[in-house]
Design a protein around this motif. Structure first.
Motif, mmCIF file in Angstrom:
data_model
loop_
_atom_site.group_PDB
_atom_site.id
_atom_site.type_symbol
_atom_site.label_atom_id
_atom_site.label_comp_id
_atom_site.label_asym_id
_atom_site.label_seq_id
_atom_site.Cartn_x
_atom_site.Cartn_y
_atom_site.Cartn_z
ATOM 1 N N ASP A 168 0.756 -1.210 -0.023
ATOM 2 C CA ASP A 168 -0.061 -0.012 0.119
ATOM 3 C C ASP A 168 1.010 1.276 -0.096
ATOM 4 O OD1 ASP A 168 -2.496 -1.518 0.050
ATOM 5 O OD2 ASP A 168 -1.918 -1.763 2.182
ATOM 6 N N ASP A 169 0.371 2.330 -0.785
ATOM 7 C CA ASP A 169 1.197 3.415 -0.813
ATOM 8 C C ASP A 169 1.182 4.331 0.405
ATOM 9 O OD1 ASP A 169 2.667 5.803 -1.750
ATOM 10 O OD2 ASP A 169 1.158 6.229 -3.274
ATOM 11 N N LEU A 170 2.117 4.403 1.123
ATOM 12 C CA LEU A 170 2.391 4.995 2.572
ATOM 13 C C LEU A 170 2.056 6.290 2.221
ATOM 14 C CD1 LEU A 170 5.357 3.229 4.204
ATOM 15 C CD2 LEU A 170 2.883 2.703 4.343
ATOM 16 N N ASN A 171 2.348 7.179 1.069
ATOM 17 C CA ASN A 171 2.006 8.649 0.905
ATOM 18 C C ASN A 171 0.746 8.727 1.028
ATOM 19 O OD1 ASN A 171 4.808 9.304 0.778
ATOM 20 N ND2 ASN A 171 5.159 8.554 -1.297
ATOM 21 N N ALA A 172 -0.310 7.853 0.614
ATOM 22 C CA ALA A 172 -1.550 8.306 0.683
ATOM 23 C C ALA A 172 -2.094 8.574 2.040
ATOM 24 C CB ALA A 172 -2.480 6.891 0.300
ATOM 25 N N MET A 173 -1.345 8.278 2.985
ATOM 26 C CA MET A 173 -1.474 8.850 4.582
ATOM 27 C C MET A 173 -1.932 10.293 4.557
ATOM 28 S SD MET A 173 0.455 6.324 6.964
ATOM 29 C CE MET A 173 0.588 4.627 6.702
ATOM 30 N N VAL A 174 -1.099 11.190 3.705
ATOM 31 C CA VAL A 174 -1.120 12.514 3.723
ATOM 32 C C VAL A 174 -2.550 13.042 3.277
ATOM 33 C CG1 VAL A 174 -0.260 14.674 2.557
ATOM 34 C CG2 VAL A 174 1.375 12.595 3.219
ATOM 35 N N GLN A 175 -3.043 12.223 2.105
ATOM 36 C CA GLN A 175 -4.447 12.416 1.702
ATOM 37 C C GLN A 175 -5.254 12.040 2.634
ATOM 38 O OE1 GLN A 175 -3.111 10.681 -2.398
ATOM 39 N NE2 GLN A 175 -4.694 11.798 -2.859
ATOM 40 N N MET A 176 -5.182 11.126 3.407
ATOM 41 C CA MET A 176 -6.095 10.520 4.364
ATOM 42 C C MET A 176 -6.365 11.535 5.559
ATOM 43 S SD MET A 176 -5.224 6.581 4.710
ATOM 44 C CE MET A 176 -5.853 5.160 3.374
ATOM 45 N N ILE A 177 -5.305 12.107 5.723
ATOM 46 C CA ILE A 177 -5.180 13.207 6.990
ATOM 47 C C ILE A 177 -5.862 14.533 6.503
ATOM 48 C CG2 ILE A 177 -3.965 14.788 8.221
ATOM 49 C CD1 ILE A 177 -1.802 12.466 8.106
#
Length: 314
Positions: free
Chosen positions: A103-112
């Motif tokens: 899973d793309d960890l950078n997607a966490m920025v969008q989640m936040i």
């Protein structure tokens, strides 16, 4: 906002060092950008691993205060380990993700960002399944469609990569069922939600912990935990084959009394008998599966026990 990232682990020694490195770098980057607060951390949950997973986690907690860990007393399965982490982690929001780095960890920025915009639940959804084999892609997408047709509320192509607010976590805590299927439970919370799409990569290292046998068991768990359609289908099957039996009986009687072509033998008797017997056994099996779930639920046994903790107060 204080963030916790929960990672369930089972025999992940091959990928853990890289996962720890990437997650720590991401935390440092997000704290530096002031999108999350100091004290945000990663919580690894060792689901009774038989390799060096726990020793790697323990060493990481000594070297890095943003890494924490809990070790379950025995292997309880991915969903239970995930729930253990979600209910143990501290933070205003918690993101769950697997340790395999697919899973793309950078997607966490969008989640936040979606969380700050008011979403209590943010689902990470795959844009495509190019990294899967044709068989896995076909069966996985077919399974999501099957669940939807059975009336199960589920997010298409979403696994367990998601953000949950503290309010959502505390609501999840009230679900005490033993037959855990978080992909079906989370939408039941009903809080405002959002979707973040991302590309999924190949597994960084190690082997998949979900071979075909486990995937089929997990799929059946999802169906029987959230849909009574198989039980209702038994009624339809019973009516259908009862009608067929009456038609066969009528045909046999017509041959017997109005025709000279009746051939003595047992075919017309044994074939329907065995056929209907097979249908009955299938129906009993489905009913037995639901009874087994009731049996497990009424025991009210604890989901897990924590054997050890690392990097946090006891």
């Amino acid at each position: 906002m204080k963030l916790a990232i929960v990672i369930p682990c089972y025999n992940e020694e091959a990928v853990l060092p890289e996962a720890i490195k990437r997650l720590d770098a991401l935390l440092v980057e997000m704290v530096g950008a002031e999108s999350i607060a100091e004290g945000s951390h990663v919580l690894f949950v060792d689901d009774g691993s038989k390799d060096k997973t726990w020793s790697i986690i323990e060493q990481a907690t000594v070297e890095n205060p943003s890494i924490k860990g809990i070790k379950l007393s025995r292997n309880r399965g991915h969903q239970t380990a995930l729930v253990a982490g979600l209910l143990s982690a501290e933070g205003d929001a918690i993101i769950s993700v697997d340790a395999d780095l697919q899973d793309d960890l950078n997607a966490m920025v969008q989640m936040i960002s979606a969380y700050r915009a008011g979403a209590d639940i943010v689902y990470g959804v795959r844009k495509r399944r190019d990294t899967d084999t044709y068989f896995k892609r076909f069966t996985a997408e077919g399974y999501y469609r099957l669940l939807d047709s059975l009336g199960v509320e589920i997010v298409f192509n979403h696994a367990d990569y998601r953000l949950l607010s503290r309010r959502a976590i505390e609501s999840l805590r009230k679900f005490e069922e033993s037959n855990l299927f978080l992909r079906g439970i989370i939408p039941q919370l009903g809080f405002p939600s959002a979707i973040v799409y991302y590309d999924r990569a190949e597994r960084f290292a190690g082997e998949s912990k979900y071979p075909l046998k486990k995937m089929l068991a997990f799929a059946w768990q999802g169906i029987t935990s959230f849909s009574a359609a198989p039980l209702r289908a038994i009624t339809g099957i019973g009516l259908l084959f009862s009608l067929g039996s009456f038609m066969v009986a009528a045909w046999a009687l017509w041959i017997r009394f109005f025709s000279d072509s009746a051939v003595p033998g047992w075919t017309s008797t044994v074939v329907p008998m065995y056929f209907l017997g097979g249908v009955q056994l299938l129906c009993i099996g489905i009913i037995g599966e639901y009874l087994a779930k009731i049996y497990l639920e009424v025991k009210r046994r604890p989901h897990f026990f924590v054997e050890k903790t690392a990097g946090q107060e006891k």
